[in-house]
Design a protein around this motif. Structure first.
Motif, PDB file in Angstrom:
ATOM      1  N   ARG A   1       9.287   9.704 -16.239  1.00 57.85           N
ATOM      2  CA  ARG A   1       8.736   9.885 -17.567  1.00 57.85           C
ATOM      3  C   ARG A   1       8.596  11.377 -17.870  1.00 57.85           C
ATOM      4  O   ARG A   1       8.905  11.835 -18.949  1.00 57.85           O
ATOM      5  CB  ARG A   1       7.379   9.179 -17.664  1.00 57.85           C
ATOM      6  N   ARG A   2       8.144  12.126 -16.842  1.00 62.34           N
ATOM      7  CA  ARG A   2       7.946  13.556 -17.027  1.00 62.34           C
ATOM      8  C   ARG A   2       9.280  14.248 -17.325  1.00 62.34           C
ATOM      9  O   ARG A   2       9.391  15.081 -18.202  1.00 62.34           O
ATOM     10  CB  ARG A   2       7.319  14.160 -15.779  1.00 62.34           C
ATOM     11  N   GLU A   3      10.318  13.809 -16.570  1.00 57.36           N
ATOM     12  CA  GLU A   3      11.628  14.428 -16.748  1.00 57.36           C
ATOM     13  C   GLU A   3      12.168  14.141 -18.145  1.00 57.36           C
ATOM     14  O   GLU A   3      12.732  14.998 -18.801  1.00 57.36           O
ATOM     15  CB  GLU A   3      12.598  13.874 -15.702  1.00 57.36           C
ATOM     16  N   ARG A   4      11.967  12.906 -18.612  1.00 59.44           N
ATOM     17  CA  ARG A   4      12.456  12.540 -19.931  1.00 59.44           C
ATOM     18  C   ARG A   4      11.716  13.347 -20.997  1.00 59.44           C
ATOM     19  O   ARG A   4      12.297  13.791 -21.969  1.00 59.44           O
ATOM     20  CB  ARG A   4      12.265  11.036 -20.154  1.00 59.44           C
ATOM     21  N   ALA A   5      10.429  13.542 -20.775  1.00 55.19           N
ATOM     22  CA  ALA A   5       9.636  14.278 -21.762  1.00 55.19           C
ATOM     23  C   ALA A   5      10.121  15.717 -21.874  1.00 55.19           C
ATOM     24  O   ALA A   5      10.116  16.305 -22.947  1.00 55.19           O
ATOM     25  CB  ALA A   5       8.163  14.250 -21.366  1.00 55.19           C
ATOM     26  N   HIS A   6      10.580  16.269 -20.761  1.00 55.73           N
ATOM     27  CA  HIS A   6      11.025  17.658 -20.776  1.00 55.73           C
ATOM     28  C   HIS A   6      12.480  17.814 -21.183  1.00 55.73           C
ATOM     29  O   HIS A   6      12.876  18.877 -21.608  1.00 55.73           O
ATOM     30  CB  HIS A   6      10.819  18.305 -19.407  1.00 55.73           C
ATOM     31  N   GLY A   7      13.246  16.710 -20.975  1.00 61.23           N
ATOM     32  CA  GLY A   7      14.689  16.787 -21.231  1.00 61.23           C
ATOM     33  C   GLY A   7      14.931  17.138 -22.668  1.00 61.23           C
ATOM     34  O   GLY A   7      15.659  17.970 -23.067  1.00 61.23           O
TER      35      GLY A   7
ATOM     36  N   LEU B   1       0.828  -1.199   0.000  1.00 62.11           N
ATOM     37  CA  LEU B   1       0.000   0.000   0.000  1.00 62.11           C
ATOM     38  C   LEU B   1       0.866   1.254   0.000  1.00 62.11           C
ATOM     39  O   LEU B   1       0.493   2.291  -0.531  1.00 62.11           O
ATOM     40  CB  LEU B   1      -0.874  -0.013   1.255  1.00 62.11           C
ATOM     41  N   VAL B   2       2.056   1.151   0.639  1.00 62.20           N
ATOM     42  CA  VAL B   2       2.966   2.289   0.667  1.00 62.20           C
ATOM     43  C   VAL B   2       3.873   2.285  -0.559  1.00 62.20           C
ATOM     44  O   VAL B   2       4.080   3.301  -1.204  1.00 62.20           O
ATOM     45  CB  VAL B   2       3.821   2.257   1.952  1.00 62.20           C
ATOM     46  N   LEU B   3       4.410   1.098  -0.878  1.00 66.37           N
ATOM     47  CA  LEU B   3       5.468   1.033  -1.892  1.00 66.37           C
ATOM     48  C   LEU B   3       4.948   1.163  -3.319  1.00 66.37           C
ATOM     49  O   LEU B   3       5.609   1.747  -4.164  1.00 66.37           O
ATOM     50  CB  LEU B   3       6.264  -0.273  -1.736  1.00 66.37           C
ATOM     51  N   VAL B   4       3.758   0.624  -3.589  1.00 62.27           N
ATOM     52  CA  VAL B   4       3.258   0.684  -4.964  1.00 62.27           C
ATOM     53  C   VAL B   4       2.977   2.128  -5.389  1.00 62.27           C
ATOM     54  O   VAL B   4       3.466   2.554  -6.440  1.00 62.27           O
ATOM     55  CB  VAL B   4       2.025  -0.236  -5.147  1.00 62.27           C
ATOM     56  N   PRO B   5       2.254   2.918  -4.580  1.00 65.28           N
ATOM     57  CA  PRO B   5       2.075   4.326  -4.984  1.00 65.28           C
ATOM     58  C   PRO B   5       3.403   5.049  -5.145  1.00 65.28           C
ATOM     59  O   PRO B   5       3.578   5.844  -6.078  1.00 65.28           O
ATOM     60  CB  PRO B   5       1.267   4.933  -3.821  1.00 65.28           C
ATOM     61  N   TYR B   6       4.368   4.743  -4.284  1.00 66.38           N
ATOM     62  CA  TYR B   6       5.675   5.375  -4.383  1.00 66.38           C
ATOM     63  C   TYR B   6       6.340   5.024  -5.714  1.00 66.38           C
ATOM     64  O   TYR B   6       6.863   5.896  -6.415  1.00 66.38           O
ATOM     65  CB  TYR B   6       6.554   4.947  -3.210  1.00 66.38           C
ATOM     66  N   GLY B   7       6.299   3.714  -6.058  1.00 68.87           N
ATOM     67  CA  GLY B   7       6.902   3.264  -7.307  1.00 68.87           C
ATOM     68  C   GLY B   7       6.246   3.934  -8.508  1.00 68.87           C
ATOM     69  O   GLY B   7       6.915   4.367  -9.443  1.00 68.87           O
ATOM     70  N   VAL B   8       4.917   4.028  -8.456  1.00 70.34           N
ATOM     71  CA  VAL B   8       4.177   4.660  -9.553  1.00 70.34           C
ATOM     72  C   VAL B   8       4.592   6.124  -9.679  1.00 70.34           C
ATOM     73  O   VAL B   8       4.846   6.637 -10.768  1.00 70.34           O
ATOM     74  CB  VAL B   8       2.660   4.544  -9.308  1.00 70.34           C
ATOM     75  N   TRP B   9       4.717   6.783  -8.521  1.00 67.02           N
ATOM     76  CA  TRP B   9       5.077   8.199  -8.508  1.00 67.02           C
ATOM     77  C   TRP B   9       6.461   8.416  -9.117  1.00 67.02           C
ATOM     78  O   TRP B   9       6.681   9.304  -9.934  1.00 67.02           O
ATOM     79  CB  TRP B   9       5.037   8.718  -7.072  1.00 67.02           C
ATOM     80  N   ILE B  10       7.437   7.541  -8.697  1.00 67.86           N
ATOM     81  CA  ILE B  10       8.800   7.653  -9.228  1.00 67.86           C
ATOM     82  C   ILE B  10       8.789   7.465 -10.743  1.00 67.86           C
ATOM     83  O   ILE B  10       9.408   8.221 -11.490  1.00 67.86           O
ATOM     84  CB  ILE B  10       9.711   6.592  -8.567  1.00 67.86           C
ATOM     85  N   GLY B  11       8.038   6.447 -11.193  1.00 74.34           N
ATOM     86  CA  GLY B  11       7.974   6.168 -12.623  1.00 74.34           C
ATOM     87  C   GLY B  11       7.390   7.346 -13.381  1.00 74.34           C
ATOM     88  O   GLY B  11       7.909   7.754 -14.429  1.00 74.34           O
ATOM     89  N   TRP B  12       6.336   7.941 -12.819  1.00 75.18           N
ATOM     90  CA  TRP B  12       5.691   9.081 -13.447  1.00 75.18           C
ATOM     91  C   TRP B  12       6.654  10.257 -13.557  1.00 75.18           C
ATOM     92  O   TRP B  12       6.738  10.933 -14.582  1.00 75.18           O
ATOM     93  CB  TRP B  12       4.466   9.475 -12.609  1.00 75.18           C
ATOM     94  N   GLN B  13       7.445  10.433 -12.478  1.00 73.26           N
ATOM     95  CA  GLN B  13       8.370  11.564 -12.459  1.00 73.26           C
ATOM     96  C   GLN B  13       9.475  11.385 -13.502  1.00 73.26           C
ATOM     97  O   GLN B  13       9.843  12.316 -14.195  1.00 73.26           O
ATOM     98  CB  GLN B  13       8.990  11.681 -11.072  1.00 73.26           C
TER      99      GLN B  13
END
Lengths: 370, 306
Positions: B300-306, B286-298
């Motif tokens: 992806r966002r960084e790559r999109a902006h890079g 419950l703690v780790l999955v949202p964290y993992g999703v958040w990291i993955g999202w971030q």
């Protein structure tokens, strides 16, 4: 634009004096380079101008105002660090606006300032990136942008180019010079690279062991170095030093080299006003490699005080535009500059023409220029 | 062939060089797979089986889970896990961070302070729990001491109160772990380029703003490391509670680890014990999955902006 005055500034860490009695007066709009080997105190002096260190004694004035007790943010300065010190978690834009945010500059004014600086440094396309996504040269630009956006009275640079590769360093050096010519801001620039010092400075302060050895225009520092340290530090390859003794020939003073090559007495190089050279006085003759060259090459103007020395070639170092040749003159090795087409080979006997009008004489005990 | 053949001696060496990393990693990968994945799946199977005292692999459905959630003691243990876990992880992180920041101000005798704050971690949970039981005990600890000093009405009896006893576990846990958090944070703070602070000073930022905007964001990986380590401390907390409160007063400080141990090894309820263990695993996810999703999202966002 502001002047900078440093009076009797001393910095001690415990019993160790890092800087002793520094006096520097910088006119508004000048570009001052503090140059010296590592540990000479140049970065400490810059940190004290910035307010990141406090002097143990003495006074620092920016624009006539004593700033000894003024915190860095109120000194109206901007600084570029060797490591660039870009805030790693912020975008380029945030890096540039952080200072304005801290000083609560209105948003519209911030945007205008960012746009102006980004256009000036051509970093518009980088504004949304983070420092980790930038190359070394781009980081350097952003660091300068962060300093420029403040429009300060005084720019401070702490070895800003030393983390760049050689080619980029030369490009950025030219850009810094262009920027200074365009903005005309008073600048203090620290480097250990004497070429940077020569190319950028309106005046150079050569520092060694916590003292300013010489503070003058680049040309003077190069041609009339105040002492043997400055003479040896500025210029690559370094100035050649030859021990000599004053003799009187035909009623006029002349020099005889103490060790090595026998030659006719050499003409005396220019000395300071009012200096009388007595026979028997020991001196050190300082000759830059470019004034010690192939005797066959017509680099010696007619009528100039010159002489010819003979020696054996020990090492030949081609650099492209010229070839540096290490020649043994009796007991001493000297470096001479040859045209690549006329470069000798190792073991060859060569005649070197010395232009003594451009040589310097030093006192062997005080090491000062005579 | 396109490439010149390599000298005969070079080829076996190159294949060995390629093979070596895998060979070195293989045993630990195999062990991790066995102990984490296989045993976790085995637990799931047992939780869904008819196992009681001995494993019985016939499928039973979710009866153990239903049984578990009917049990009042389990709901208390599970609630305690969330309450203790949250307060403990946040408390120890914040206190550790505060200590690290204070020590980072170049205090005198820094090594001494560091040692003092780190020392609790070297003490076993049982000793910690026992000592703190004495401290919290109304008749021998802080309450009695303050009363003996003259404040007769002073009350500090959390350890015997059903509603407050869990907070004594939180306090003790934070006392033990905050030094550890401090050590990690201090290492992180020391790795921050001092030029960043100087640049921010020239930029006119106050010290609090320098910490909030520059230093702390740049040691974010340390926060994650500290919190993940503390989280797994929290979930496996067992001996500390046993020594401090024995799960009491009553059942008010029971935690899942005690409950699982009880079911499996005291009462012979393998199936229900496994079901409880799976619930703990779910809490962790419950703690780790949202964290993992958040990291993955971030990312992806960084790559999109890079």
């Amino acid at each position: 634009m502001a002047s900078l005055g440093i009076r009797g500034v001393t910095k001690r860490f415990g019993a160790l004096a890092v800087l002793e009695n520094i006096d520097l007066d910088v006119e508004p709009g000048e570009f001052i380079v503090l140059v010296g080997p590592s540990g000479c105190g140049k970065s400490t002096l810059l940190a004290m101008i910035a307010g990141l260190e406090t002097p143990s004694a003495g006074e620092i004035r920016i624009g006539g105002r004593v700033v000894n007790d003024v915190p860095p943010k109120d000194r109206d300065i901007a600084m570029v660090f060797q490591s660039y010190a870009l805030y790693p978690t912020m975008t380029v834009r945030q890096n540039i606006t952080f200072g304005m945010e801290s000083r609560r500059v209105p948003r519209a004014q911030q945007d205008a300032a960012v746009a102006r600086v980004a256009a000036l440094l051509q970093i518009e396309t980088l504004l949304r990136r983070r420092p980790a996504q930038l190359s070394g040269g781009q980081r350097q630009r952003v660091a300068m942008g962060r300093a420029l956006v403040r429009d300060p009275a005084l720019f401070l640079f702490d070895e800003p180019l030393s983390n760049l590769d050689a080619k980029l360093r030369i490009e950025m050096r030219t850009e810094i010079k262009k920027l200074h010519q365009r903005l005309g801001k008073t600048t203090v620039y620290v480097t250990h690279d004497q070429v940077e010092a020569m190319t950028l400075a309106s005046r150079i302060a050569v520092m060694h062991r916590g003292r300013v050895q010489q503070f003058d225009r680049p040309r003077i520092v190069y041609e009339r170095p105040a002492n043997m340290f400055v003479a040896g530090f500025m210029g690559a390859p370094a100035m050649n030093f030859l021990a000599a003794e004053v003799v009187i020939a035909d009623g006029r003073p002349a020099l005889v080299l103490s060790e090595g090559a026998k030659s006719a007495p050499l003409p005396v190089p220019p000395v300071g006003p009012g200096v009388m050279l007595r026979a028997g006085r020991r001196v050190v003759l300082g000759i830059r490699p470019e004034t010690l060259a192939d005797a066959a090459r017509p680099h010696l103007e007619p009528g100039s005080a010159h002489a010819v020395l003979d020696g054996i070639v020990e090492v030949v170092e081609p650099t492209g535009p010229e070839t540096m040749v290490v020649v043994r003159l009796g007991g001493r090795e000297v470096v001479a500059r040859f045209d690549p087409d006329a470069a000798p080979t190792v073991g060859e006997r060569v005649s070197l023409g010395v232009d003594l009008a451009k040589a310097c004489l030093f006192d062997p005990d005080s090491e000062r220029l005579i | 062939m396109q490439y010149a053949p390599s000298p005969p001696s070079a080829r076996p060496r190159r294949s060995l060089a390629r093979f070596l990393p895998q060979a070195v990693l293989a045993p630990s990968l195999a062990a991790t797979f066995l102990y984490v994945v296989v045993f976790a799946l085995w637990s799931v199977w047992i939780a869904l089986s008819n196992s009681t005292l001995l494993p019985d692999y016939s499928y039973a459905g979710f009866i153990h889970f239903a049984e578990l959630w009917r049990n009042h003691r389990w709901t208390i243990a599970y609630t305690n896990l969330f309450l203790f876990g949250t307060l403990y992880v946040i408390g120890a992180t914040l206190l550790g961070l505060l200590l690290a920041i204070l020590i980072d101000q170049r205090v005198r005798a820094e090594a001494l302070w560091r040692t003092i704050f780190l020392y609790p971690l070297a003490i076993s949970f049982v000793v910690t729990g026992t000592v703190w039981r004495w401290i919290f005990n109304p008749t021998s600890g802080v309450q009695q001491l303050v009363r003996d000093l003259g404040w007769a009405g002073f009350t500090f009896d959390w350890i015997v109160r059903r509603d407050l006893a869990i907070y004594t576990v939180v306090i003790t846990g934070i006392w033990q772990a905050s030094g550890f958090a401090m050590a990690l944070f201090l290492a992180g703070l020391r790795a921050v380029d001092p030029d960043l602070v100087k640049a921010a000073q020239i930029d006119g930022a106050r010290m609090s703003r320098i910490y909030l905007r520059i230093i702390l964001p740049s040691i974010r990986p340390i926060f994650i490391a500290v919190m993940v380590i503390l989280l797994q401390f929290a979930i496996k907390t067992f001996d500390l509670v046993l020594a401090l409160t024995s799960g009491g007063p009553g059942i008010s400080t029971t935690v899942p680890a005690i409950y699982v141990y009880d079911l499996m090894f005291q009462r012979g309820q393998l199936g229900e014990g496994a079901a409880a263990a799976i619930m703990v695993l779910l809490a962790l996810l419950l703690v780790l999955v949202p964290y993992g999703v958040w990291i993955g999202w971030q990312r992806r966002r960084e790559r999109a902006h890079g």
